[in-house]
Design an enzyme around this catalytic site. Structure first.
Site, PDB file in Angstrom:
ATOM      1  NE  ARG A  95      -3.908   0.466   1.913  1.00  0.00           N
ATOM      2  CZ  ARG A  95      -5.142   0.508   2.431  1.00  0.00           C
ATOM      3  NH1 ARG A  95      -5.378   1.212   3.522  1.00  0.00           N
ATOM      4  NH2 ARG A  95      -6.121  -0.165   1.873  1.00  0.00           N
ATOM      5  CG  HIS A 122      -8.279  -0.161  -2.942  1.00  0.00           C
ATOM      6  ND1 HIS A 122      -7.477  -1.228  -2.588  1.00  0.00           N
ATOM      7  CD2 HIS A 122      -8.961   0.182  -1.809  1.00  0.00           C
ATOM      8  CE1 HIS A 122      -7.668  -1.508  -1.300  1.00  0.00           C
ATOM      9  NE2 HIS A 122      -8.557  -0.672  -0.809  1.00  0.00           N
ATOM     10  CD  GLN A 125     -13.026  -1.922  -1.115  1.00  0.00           C
ATOM     11  OE1 GLN A 125     -12.283  -1.867  -0.140  1.00  0.00           O
ATOM     12  NE2 GLN A 125     -14.268  -2.368  -1.027  1.00  0.00           N
ATOM     13  CG  ASP A 213     -13.623   6.047  -1.042  1.00  0.00           C
ATOM     14  OD1 ASP A 213     -13.514   5.943   0.192  1.00  0.00           O
ATOM     15  OD2 ASP A 213     -12.645   6.014  -1.814  1.00  0.00           O
ATOM     16  CB  CYS A 252     -14.252   1.026  -0.108  1.00  0.00           C
ATOM     17  SG  CYS A 252     -13.844   2.768   0.091  1.00  0.00           S
ATOM     18  NE  ARG A 280     -10.585  -5.505   0.322  1.00  0.00           N
ATOM     19  CZ  ARG A 280      -9.707  -4.551   0.666  1.00  0.00           C
ATOM     20  NH1 ARG A 280     -10.159  -3.413   1.182  1.00  0.00           N
ATOM     21  NH2 ARG A 280      -8.412  -4.699   0.479  1.00  0.00           N
TER      22      ARG A 280
END
Ligand code: CP
Ligand code: NVA
Length: 302
Positions: A95, A122, A125, A213, A252, A280
């Site tokens: 990340r 992402h 996700q 988001d 998310c 996830r």
């Protein structure tokens, strides 16, 4: 060498296959006796936990590494960190702030690199988003997903996944916060339908999924006040969900309750956010089972 920097690094067939693997109850032990490095330059709750558990379920050992501890490009170059970790681990997840860092890790090409969120994308996700939509509606094909708010890393990967799987993707945002031409072209290159709106009510009308988001992503904190002002009309609240009819709500997470979404929506019967968060882990397991399958056998439709 299989890297996942953005969801369209997978073919459409491979994406379907990963989603099928995510739903399998007996995880193949593809990581037995092996490690996976998880490097985080930014905070995480879901991504860290889902990846650690997925690695464990596949028989492996996850090693969490804080970005500040290794100092990517400060204590040691991204390339040297990658080469070192590749000597210990079967795969590396990272990340990062700049997407370029995961591209440079992938260029080392020693072990599979998985983007665990960058400023651009992402993909892990998006896998869970797609899995949740499949669980809810049977498939993504034929569904309409309306994303409301700032077009960011999550939006890009979601738009691509929806496009690849045959859904319609809509974005409602002020013009300056919408997809660029490149983003639109990339989704369209998957064969997907993508439409932009400035009116959130118009965008969610007839949608099956309303997605949100944060208005301020990690790394954009200095712009927070400006973003809150600019995006204030793009909050998902009960009034907007009324325009969406019986759509389900996804986020998310983390949610900034009272900013991009209100409590009554996050906690409503239409909300699937906790299911998405759990997915996830299943999606991560499905992806790792696919990417680290040493036999090369791809069991389609399983
Ligand atoms: N959705 C997501 O990536 O959450 P974290 O930032 O907590 O990992
Ligand atoms: N767009 C958000 C997603 C967090 C999971 C961010 O980058 O901070």
């Amino acid at each position: 060498m299989r890297h996942l920097l953005e969801i369209d690094d997978l073919t459409v067939d491979e994406l379907h296959h990963v989603l099928a693997l995510a739903r399998r109850s007996t995880p193949p032990q593809v990581l037995a006796g092996k490690g996976m490095a998880l490097v985080f330059e930014k905070p995480s709750l879901r991504t860290r936990n889902s990846m650690e558990l997925a690695v464990f379920q596949l028989g492996g050992h996850p090693v969490y590494i804080q970005g500040s501890e290794v100092g990517l490009d400060t204590r040691e170059s991204v390339e040297d960190v990658t080469k070192t970790l590749a000597g210990f681990h079967a795969a590396i997840g990272a990340r990062v702030y700049e997407h370029n860092k995961v591209e440079r890790m992938a260029a080392v090409d020693r072990v599979p690199i998985i983007n665990l969120l960058s400023d651009a994308a992402h993909p892990m996700q998006a896998l869970a988003d797609a899995l949740t939509i499949v669980e809810e509606f049977g498939s993504v094909e034929g569904t309409t997903v309306a994303y409301v708010g700032d077009s960011n890393n999550v939006t890009r990967s979601l738009g691509l996944a929806v496009g690849m799987l045959g859904g319609e993707f809509r974005i409602a945002s002020p013009t300056d916060y919408s997809f660029g031409e490149d983003d639109l072209a990339r989704v369209r290159s998957t064969g997907g339908v993508v439409r932009t709106f400035t009116d959130p009510h118009e965008a969610v009308t007839g949608a099956d999924v309303v997605y949100s988001d944060v208005f301020t992503s990690m790394g954009q904190e200095a712009e927070a006040e400006q973003r809150l002002n600019d995006l204030a009309d793009y909050q998902i609240n009960a009034n907007l969900m009324e325009s969406a009819g019986d759509a389900v709500f996804l986020h998310c997470l983390p949610a900034h309750r009272g900013e991009e979404v209100t409590d009554d929506v996050v906690d409503s019967p239409a909300s699937r956010v906790w299911r998405l968060a759990e997915n996830r882990m299943h999606a991560a397991r499905g992806y790792l089972a696919f990417a680290l399958d040493e036999t090369g056998t791809r069991v389609r439709g399983s």
